[in-house]
Design a protein around this motif. Structure first.
Motif, PDB file in Angstrom:
ATOM      1  N   ARG A  43       0.836  -1.207   0.000  1.00 21.58           N
ATOM      2  CA  ARG A  43       0.000   0.000   0.000  1.00 21.58           C
ATOM      3  C   ARG A  43       0.873   1.261   0.000  1.00 21.58           C
ATOM      4  O   ARG A  43       0.611   2.215  -0.725  1.00 21.58           O
TER       5      ARG A  43
ATOM      6  N   GLN B 117       0.746   4.139  -2.920  1.00 23.38           N
ATOM      7  CA  GLN B 117       0.414   5.535  -2.635  1.00 23.38           C
ATOM      8  C   GLN B 117       1.441   6.490  -3.226  1.00 23.38           C
ATOM      9  O   GLN B 117       1.127   7.633  -3.504  1.00 23.38           O
TER      10      GLN B 117
ATOM     11  N   GLU C 286      -6.901   3.031 -14.623  1.00 23.64           N
ATOM     12  CA  GLU C 286      -8.274   2.743 -14.209  1.00 23.64           C
ATOM     13  C   GLU C 286      -8.443   1.227 -14.161  1.00 23.64           C
ATOM     14  O   GLU C 286      -8.214   0.534 -15.139  1.00 23.64           O
TER      15      GLU C 286
ATOM     16  N   ASP D 231     -11.148  -1.826 -13.020  1.00 26.24           N
ATOM     17  CA  ASP D 231     -12.528  -2.145 -12.627  1.00 26.24           C
ATOM     18  C   ASP D 231     -12.571  -3.187 -11.517  1.00 26.24           C
ATOM     19  O   ASP D 231     -13.348  -3.054 -10.575  1.00 26.24           O
TER      20      ASP D 231
ATOM     21  N   ALA E 286      -8.118  -1.133  -2.099  1.00 22.70           N
ATOM     22  CA  ALA E 286      -8.355   0.025  -1.235  1.00 22.70           C
ATOM     23  C   ALA E 286      -7.554   1.243  -1.690  1.00 22.70           C
ATOM     24  O   ALA E 286      -8.013   2.373  -1.572  1.00 22.70           O
ATOM     25  N   THR E 287      -6.390   1.019  -2.246  1.00 25.18           N
ATOM     26  CA  THR E 287      -5.510   2.125  -2.635  1.00 25.18           C
ATOM     27  C   THR E 287      -5.859   2.699  -3.997  1.00 25.18           C
ATOM     28  O   THR E 287      -5.845   3.911  -4.188  1.00 25.18           O
ATOM     29  N   ILE E 288      -6.188   1.841  -4.959  1.00 27.40           N
ATOM     30  CA  ILE E 288      -6.455   2.347  -6.309  1.00 27.40           C
ATOM     31  C   ILE E 288      -7.936   2.529  -6.600  1.00 27.40           C
ATOM     32  O   ILE E 288      -8.302   3.025  -7.662  1.00 27.40           O
ATOM     33  N   GLY E 289      -8.784   2.104  -5.675  1.00 27.08           N
ATOM     34  CA  GLY E 289     -10.214   2.315  -5.855  1.00 27.08           C
ATOM     35  C   GLY E 289     -10.913   1.260  -6.681  1.00 27.08           C
ATOM     36  O   GLY E 289     -12.058   1.438  -7.075  1.00 27.08           O
ATOM     37  N   GLY E 290     -10.258   0.145  -6.952  1.00 26.48           N
ATOM     38  CA  GLY E 290     -10.899  -0.933  -7.692  1.00 26.48           C
ATOM     39  C   GLY E 290     -11.768  -1.774  -6.776  1.00 26.48           C
ATOM     40  O   GLY E 290     -11.592  -1.780  -5.561  1.00 26.48           O
ATOM     41  N   ARG E 291     -12.698  -2.466  -7.360  1.00 22.32           N
ATOM     42  CA  ARG E 291     -13.585  -3.362  -6.619  1.00 22.32           C
ATOM     43  C   ARG E 291     -12.933  -4.742  -6.586  1.00 22.32           C
ATOM     44  O   ARG E 291     -12.447  -5.231  -7.608  1.00 22.32           O
TER      45      ARG E 291
END
Length: 187
Positions: free
Chosen positions: A57, A61, A68, A70, A99-104
């Protein structure tokens, strides 16, 4: 413990590109990280998962550009190996990436169809053969960008095999994200 510098494709990848578009490695595989990963996986010290995920992580960061993504998928263990070990380190790492890159995160998208031999004891040719057609994707991934997460990339055979399965299921782009990358002169 040094962060991985700019990643240059290894000689094998330059001759035959892997199925994944890019390999992101947070660190080089060496002291003390190699010992921590080994202790976590083989000495049954699952408490180290959190520390290793935090290291990943931290590097993520610091990454200025992140694609991007998904879905984030951990390289799955075979059910027998998961039962034996009690945990899968790539799961903890995948949660850190998501959690860090915003992916599901997609916990149940991929499965290992068979219990393959541990890759650590195999040479490059054996690794490629060992994981060929070892993975199954449970549902279509049409048009999705997917990040595969594993602890260590050595030859990239496991990542390549899983990327092929995801592409066969319709993934638009597959990237590989690992905590550490072994230098290819050790392979």
């Amino acid at each position: 413990m040094a962060a991985a510098s700019s990643l240059v494709p290894c000689g094998h990848c330059q001759r035959a590109a892997p199925a994944f578009a890019r390999l992101h490695a947070a660190y080089g595989y060496g002291y003390p990280l190699d010992g921590l990963i080994g202790a976590c996986k083989y000495s049954r010290q699952p408490a180290l998962q959190g520390a290793l995920a935090s290291l990943l992580r931290l590097q993520l960061q610091r990454t200025p550009q992140r694609p991007e993504i998904d879905l984030v998928v951990a390289v799955p263990l075979a059910p027998a190996r998961l039962a034996e070990r009690g945990f899968n380190l790539p799961d903890a790492l995948a949660q850190a990436v998501a959690a860090t890159i915003g992916g599901r995160i997609a916990h149940d998208l991929c499965v290992r169809k068979r219990n393959t031999a541990p890759q650590a004891a195999l040479d490059r040719r054996q690794r490629l053969r060992n994981v060929r057609d070892a993975f199954c994707v449970k549902r279509r991934c049409d048009g999705l960008s997917i990040a595969i997460v594993d602890d260590v990339a050595t030859t990239g055979a496991t990542l390549d095999a899983l990327a092929k399965a995801l592409q066969k299921a319709g993934a638009k782009r597959v990237e590989a994200w690992v905590l550490a990358r072994a230098s290819d002169h050790k392979i």
